[in-house]
Design a protein around this motif. Structure first.
Motif, PDB file in Angstrom:
ATOM      1  N   LEU A   1    -107.753 -80.527 -21.996  1.00 24.53           N
ATOM      2  CA  LEU A   1    -106.735 -81.435 -22.537  1.00 24.53           C
ATOM      3  C   LEU A   1    -106.874 -82.838 -21.963  1.00 24.53           C
ATOM      4  O   LEU A   1    -106.476 -83.819 -22.598  1.00 24.53           O
ATOM      5  CB  LEU A   1    -105.330 -80.896 -22.245  1.00 24.53           C
ATOM      6  CG  LEU A   1    -104.953 -79.625 -23.015  1.00 24.53           C
ATOM      7  CD1 LEU A   1    -103.660 -79.033 -22.449  1.00 24.53           C
ATOM      8  CD2 LEU A   1    -104.801 -79.922 -24.502  1.00 24.53           C
ATOM      9  N   LEU A   2    -107.417 -82.944 -20.753  1.00 21.56           N
ATOM     10  CA  LEU A   2    -107.655 -84.270 -20.173  1.00 21.56           C
ATOM     11  C   LEU A   2    -108.494 -85.105 -21.111  1.00 21.56           C
ATOM     12  O   LEU A   2    -108.283 -86.308 -21.264  1.00 21.56           O
ATOM     13  CB  LEU A   2    -108.384 -84.133 -18.826  1.00 21.56           C
ATOM     14  CG  LEU A   2    -107.629 -83.399 -17.719  1.00 21.56           C
ATOM     15  CD1 LEU A   2    -108.568 -83.097 -16.564  1.00 21.56           C
ATOM     16  CD2 LEU A   2    -106.447 -84.249 -17.259  1.00 21.56           C
ATOM     17  N   LEU A   3    -109.457 -84.453 -21.724  1.00 19.09           N
ATOM     18  CA  LEU A   3    -110.358 -85.144 -22.638  1.00 19.09           C
ATOM     19  C   LEU A   3    -109.752 -85.277 -24.022  1.00 19.09           C
ATOM     20  O   LEU A   3    -109.686 -86.366 -24.584  1.00 19.09           O
ATOM     21  CB  LEU A   3    -111.682 -84.388 -22.726  1.00 19.09           C
ATOM     22  CG  LEU A   3    -112.670 -84.940 -23.746  1.00 19.09           C
ATOM     23  CD1 LEU A   3    -113.019 -86.375 -23.438  1.00 19.09           C
ATOM     24  CD2 LEU A   3    -113.916 -84.078 -23.769  1.00 19.09           C
ATOM     25  N   THR A   4    -109.306 -84.150 -24.580  1.00 20.42           N
ATOM     26  CA  THR A   4    -108.866 -84.206 -25.978  1.00 20.42           C
ATOM     27  C   THR A   4    -107.662 -85.137 -26.134  1.00 20.42           C
ATOM     28  O   THR A   4    -107.511 -85.765 -27.173  1.00 20.42           O
ATOM     29  CB  THR A   4    -108.534 -82.807 -26.528  1.00 20.42           C
ATOM     30  OG1 THR A   4    -107.567 -82.181 -25.693  1.00 20.42           O
ATOM     31  CG2 THR A   4    -109.780 -81.937 -26.560  1.00 20.42           C
ATOM     32  N   GLN A   5    -106.833 -85.250 -25.105  1.00 21.20           N
ATOM     33  CA  GLN A   5    -105.683 -86.161 -25.195  1.00 21.20           C
ATOM     34  C   GLN A   5    -105.921 -87.479 -24.447  1.00 21.20           C
ATOM     35  O   GLN A   5    -105.014 -88.283 -24.327  1.00 21.20           O
ATOM     36  CB  GLN A   5    -104.413 -85.483 -24.654  1.00 21.20           C
ATOM     37  CG  GLN A   5    -103.995 -84.242 -25.433  1.00 21.20           C
ATOM     38  CD  GLN A   5    -103.631 -84.565 -26.854  1.00 21.20           C
ATOM     39  OE1 GLN A   5    -104.499 -84.651 -27.732  1.00 21.20           O
ATOM     40  NE2 GLN A   5    -102.347 -84.771 -27.121  1.00 21.20           N
ATOM     41  N   ARG A   6    -107.124 -87.658 -23.925  1.00 18.97           N
ATOM     42  CA  ARG A   6    -107.465 -88.894 -23.188  1.00 18.97           C
ATOM     43  C   ARG A   6    -106.376 -89.235 -22.186  1.00 18.97           C
ATOM     44  O   ARG A   6    -105.769 -90.316 -22.225  1.00 18.97           O
ATOM     45  CB  ARG A   6    -107.670 -90.072 -24.145  1.00 18.97           C
ATOM     46  CG  ARG A   6    -108.919 -89.951 -24.955  1.00 18.97           C
ATOM     47  CD  ARG A   6    -108.671 -89.176 -26.235  1.00 18.97           C
ATOM     48  NE  ARG A   6    -108.073 -90.010 -27.245  1.00 18.97           N
ATOM     49  CZ  ARG A   6    -107.274 -89.566 -28.202  1.00 18.97           C
ATOM     50  NH1 ARG A   6    -106.964 -88.290 -28.292  1.00 18.97           N
ATOM     51  NH2 ARG A   6    -106.781 -90.410 -29.072  1.00 18.97           N
ATOM     52  N   LEU A   7    -106.131 -88.296 -21.288  1.00 16.28           N
ATOM     53  CA  LEU A   7    -105.059 -88.478 -20.324  1.00 16.28           C
ATOM     54  C   LEU A   7    -105.534 -89.251 -19.101  1.00 16.28           C
ATOM     55  O   LEU A   7    -106.700 -89.161 -18.713  1.00 16.28           O
ATOM     56  CB  LEU A   7    -104.524 -87.114 -19.890  1.00 16.28           C
ATOM     57  CG  LEU A   7    -103.988 -86.239 -21.019  1.00 16.28           C
ATOM     58  CD1 LEU A   7    -103.520 -84.901 -20.462  1.00 16.28           C
ATOM     59  CD2 LEU A   7    -102.871 -86.937 -21.770  1.00 16.28           C
ATOM     60  N   LEU A   8    -104.611 -89.969 -18.531  1.00 17.65           N
ATOM     61  CA  LEU A   8    -104.811 -90.571 -17.217  1.00 17.65           C
ATOM     62  C   LEU A   8    -104.035 -89.737 -16.210  1.00 17.65           C
ATOM     63  O   LEU A   8    -102.844 -89.506 -16.389  1.00 17.65           O
ATOM     64  CB  LEU A   8    -104.275 -92.002 -17.192  1.00 17.65           C
ATOM     65  CG  LEU A   8    -104.170 -92.631 -15.800  1.00 17.65           C
ATOM     66  CD1 LEU A   8    -105.539 -93.098 -15.326  1.00 17.65           C
ATOM     67  CD2 LEU A   8    -103.194 -93.802 -15.796  1.00 17.65           C
ATOM     68  N   VAL A   9    -104.719 -89.274 -15.179  1.00 13.15           N
ATOM     69  CA  VAL A   9    -104.058 -88.547 -14.102  1.00 13.15           C
ATOM     70  C   VAL A   9    -104.337 -89.305 -12.815  1.00 13.15           C
ATOM     71  O   VAL A   9    -105.499 -89.613 -12.519  1.00 13.15           O
ATOM     72  CB  VAL A   9    -104.606 -87.110 -13.985  1.00 13.15           C
ATOM     73  CG1 VAL A   9    -103.883 -86.351 -12.881  1.00 13.15           C
ATOM     74  CG2 VAL A   9    -104.480 -86.374 -15.310  1.00 13.15           C
TER      75      VAL A   9
ATOM     76  N   VAL B   1    -113.728 -88.596 -17.596  1.00 13.35           N
ATOM     77  CA  VAL B   1    -113.932 -87.338 -18.315  1.00 13.35           C
ATOM     78  C   VAL B   1    -114.369 -87.641 -19.738  1.00 13.35           C
ATOM     79  O   VAL B   1    -113.581 -88.075 -20.573  1.00 13.35           O
ATOM     80  CB  VAL B   1    -112.654 -86.475 -18.325  1.00 13.35           C
ATOM     81  CG1 VAL B   1    -112.905 -85.176 -19.075  1.00 13.35           C
ATOM     82  CG2 VAL B   1    -112.191 -86.189 -16.904  1.00 13.35           C
ATOM     83  N   CYS B   2    -115.637 -87.407 -19.975  1.00 11.88           N
ATOM     84  CA  CYS B   2    -116.264 -87.761 -21.239  1.00 11.88           C
ATOM     85  C   CYS B   2    -116.567 -86.529 -22.051  1.00 11.88           C
ATOM     86  O   CYS B   2    -116.577 -86.562 -23.276  1.00 11.88           O
ATOM     87  CB  CYS B   2    -117.548 -88.510 -20.920  1.00 11.88           C
ATOM     88  SG  CYS B   2    -118.637 -88.731 -22.299  1.00 11.88           S
ATOM     89  N   GLY B   3    -116.836 -85.427 -21.386  1.00  6.75           N
ATOM     90  CA  GLY B   3    -117.204 -84.210 -22.103  1.00  6.75           C
ATOM     91  C   GLY B   3    -116.763 -82.989 -21.359  1.00  6.75           C
ATOM     92  O   GLY B   3    -116.655 -82.975 -20.141  1.00  6.75           O
TER      93      GLY B   3
ATOM     94  N   GLN C   1    -109.539 -89.896 -15.768  1.00  8.67           N
ATOM     95  CA  GLN C   1    -109.250 -90.529 -17.058  1.00  8.67           C
ATOM     96  C   GLN C   1    -110.148 -89.941 -18.132  1.00  8.67           C
ATOM     97  O   GLN C   1    -111.372 -90.072 -18.067  1.00  8.67           O
ATOM     98  CB  GLN C   1    -109.469 -92.041 -16.955  1.00  8.67           C
ATOM     99  CG  GLN C   1    -109.339 -92.791 -18.266  1.00  8.67           C
ATOM    100  CD  GLN C   1    -107.899 -92.982 -18.715  1.00  8.67           C
ATOM    101  OE1 GLN C   1    -107.154 -93.714 -18.087  1.00  8.67           O
ATOM    102  NE2 GLN C   1    -107.505 -92.323 -19.804  1.00  8.67           N
ATOM    103  N   GLY C   2    -109.528 -89.255 -19.077  1.00  4.23           N
ATOM    104  CA  GLY C   2    -110.260 -88.799 -20.245  1.00  4.23           C
ATOM    105  C   GLY C   2    -110.396 -89.955 -21.219  1.00  4.23           C
ATOM    106  O   GLY C   2    -109.488 -90.772 -21.339  1.00  4.23           O
TER     107      GLY C   2
END
Lengths: 332, 332
Positions: free
Chosen positions: A262-270, B243-245, B271-272
């Motif tokens: 989900l970090l990727l699919t939602q382009r999250l910043l953590v 996070v790119c992939g 960061q995704g």
């Protein structure tokens, strides 16, 4: 004047859960002050989740608490003796004297505070580290826009309660997560959040879904574990997660993040953070928070244990969520 | 002129692993151009991991690929017919025509490129989306300083190879993670990384530890899963993860992040991102990358499948890491 000082030392490191046996109360004579020193009678000791991390001898954001030394901790009190021209007897100060009744230092760790409009103990809560933590995570990491949804876990606590109130002031839909009906009622009715999810009552994800119909744009994480997993699944694209606490994992049992994709699919910043590394924002944050407290526009609640000897029990209870509001120990 | 166009459609969604049965090759007559349209003979089709995500009918960073439509994909080719004054026959162009031999459009998706100094296929690799992806993640998320350690997974691939070379140019200690001795040798000897860890050879964490004696400051994630878990455990305080992939999880089996508490204890930024949401950086990124390719200061490698009919097999192989360098399909 010869007096004795009561102190609580860390005497062993936890294996698994922390216990009262990790601490020992000792009584130590107070040495006469040296030139430049200040002595403070601590009225209040702050108990905070980060202390659990310091009890371990492991890689953390700070050096471990040494064994057989006074436990680290924030304190607020009154100058009772001073050989330092920057401080006079009667000054109200906050510092990091630790779990003890008297603090003696060169004053470099002390700040004089005004207590006419803001109660002394508030400098350990909404106008202290917890407040600055809430302010930083919300404003500098989540940076919410009006109309967005902000979720905060441990919502009735010292940090969470400030996060939600600041989010509401920023025009956001504020949703808390807390344990039990009483805390949830407080979060909504007293703190003014739009909704609160009781993680002890049924399916957390389904409750959260109902409380966040527009998804979640910002999440202030105080807890970790299942609560993080549930909230992660509600994050909108471009969402921001401020990671302030992982109390669920402190006892050595990490709880995996189930869906890192989900970090990727939602382009999250953590962003994990510890507010003592961002001292530059404290003056601004505490000035804003102090003004709100003075005007009674920021509600907070304290859970007060009486007497230094009860600090370990209160601390362990706080780690289990038994406190309700900022956990303090009244020392005198 | 009447011609036929060969196309590959997505005809079913994968249940678990994707298979060749999800695709179908069809032959379609080409309609005459309408006013304003351009027809491109595609010479090159780019195969990229993101396509696997589009095959699912689930929440992802983009709408799912529709069934019975031409598979999405980046292409590079030559204008063979034009009723649009912005393009003339013979122009070399890149676009998103998908898995087909001819693309017909109004030209709004096409960019004319120069092929005197930069080979046409490079616009699908180091001077295209993979290059821009590497550039963005490295410069805008990891933002490494000279002397810091940058790790990249899938290091011999189209994105990873550029990440490591740019990190070296920035004065960093660049460490790759790749599968197999041959790829690792290429990463070190040809691409110039300082070290490369073979995830197929023994304990990944121990190898990575040996290759990153100063810990890891920046991690460019192309893979996810065990590789992410191992690298996370090496991150220094204040580290950044782009996070790119998450190729390891694309087949519907998410691999949990084992120790999310490290996000806090190391104050990590994660960061995704998807580079098509950051089109503002493309001109700067591609100009820098194009100059490096033209001067032969950026090494890249291609894995070329011959003929559209071989695209599905090449795609599935790429998902399993069987390609070596940027996966392309030569269409003519």
């Amino acid at each position: 004047m010869t007096q004795s000082n009561r102190q609580i030392l860390l005497v062993s490191r936890p294996e698994g859960a922390a216990s009262v046996d990790n601490f020992r109360l000792v009584e130590t004579p107070l040495a006469p002050l040296a030139e430049g020193q200040v002595r403070v009678r601590n009225h209040w000791l702050s108990l905070d989740p980060y202390m659990r991390g310091r009890m371990n001898d492991s890689k953390s954001y700070a050096a471990p608490q040494p064994l057989d030394a006074v436990m680290i901790g924030g304190t607020a009190g009154e100058v009772v003796e001073s050989l330092n021209r920057k401080f006079k007897v009667g000054d109200r100060v906050v510092g990091m004297a630790g779990w003890q009744e008297y603090g003696t230092s060169d004053g470099s760790d002390l700040h004089v505070v005004e207590t006419k409009h803001v109660p002394l103990a508030a400098y350990l809560g909404p106008v202290g580290m917890p407040g600055a933590t809430a302010w930083y995570g919300l404003n500098r990491i989540i940076a919410p826009q009006a109309g967005q949804t902000v979720v905060v876990s441990a919502a009735s606590g010292a940090v969470g309660s400030v996060v939600g109130q600041l989010a509401k002031r920023a025009g956001c839909h504020a949703v808390g997560i807390a344990g039990g009906a009483e805390k949830c009622r407080y979060v909504v009715e007293t703190l003014g959040f739009d909704a609160c999810v009781d993680y002890k009552a049924g399916d957390l994800y389904q409750q959260l879904k109902a409380a966040t119909p527009q998804g979640v744009d910002g999440y202030f994480e105080n807890v970790g574990g299942d609560v993080l997993n549930a909230t992660l699944a509600r994050m909108n694209a471009g969402g921001r997660i401020a990671v302030c606490g992982m109390i669920a994992g402190y006892d050595g049992e990490p709880i995996p993040l189930k869906h890192p994709q989900l970090l990727l699919t939602q382009r999250l910043l953590v962003q994990g953070f510890i507010v003592t590394e961002h001292l530059d924002v404290w003056p601004k944050a505490l000035s804003e928070l102090g003004a709100l407290v003075a005007k009674k526009q920021l509600v907070y609640r304290e859970s007060i244990a009486e007497g230094l000897e009860n600090a370990p029990t209160a601390f362990l209870g706080m780690l289990k969520g038994q406190n309700f509001g900022k956990q303090l120990v009244k020392l005198a």
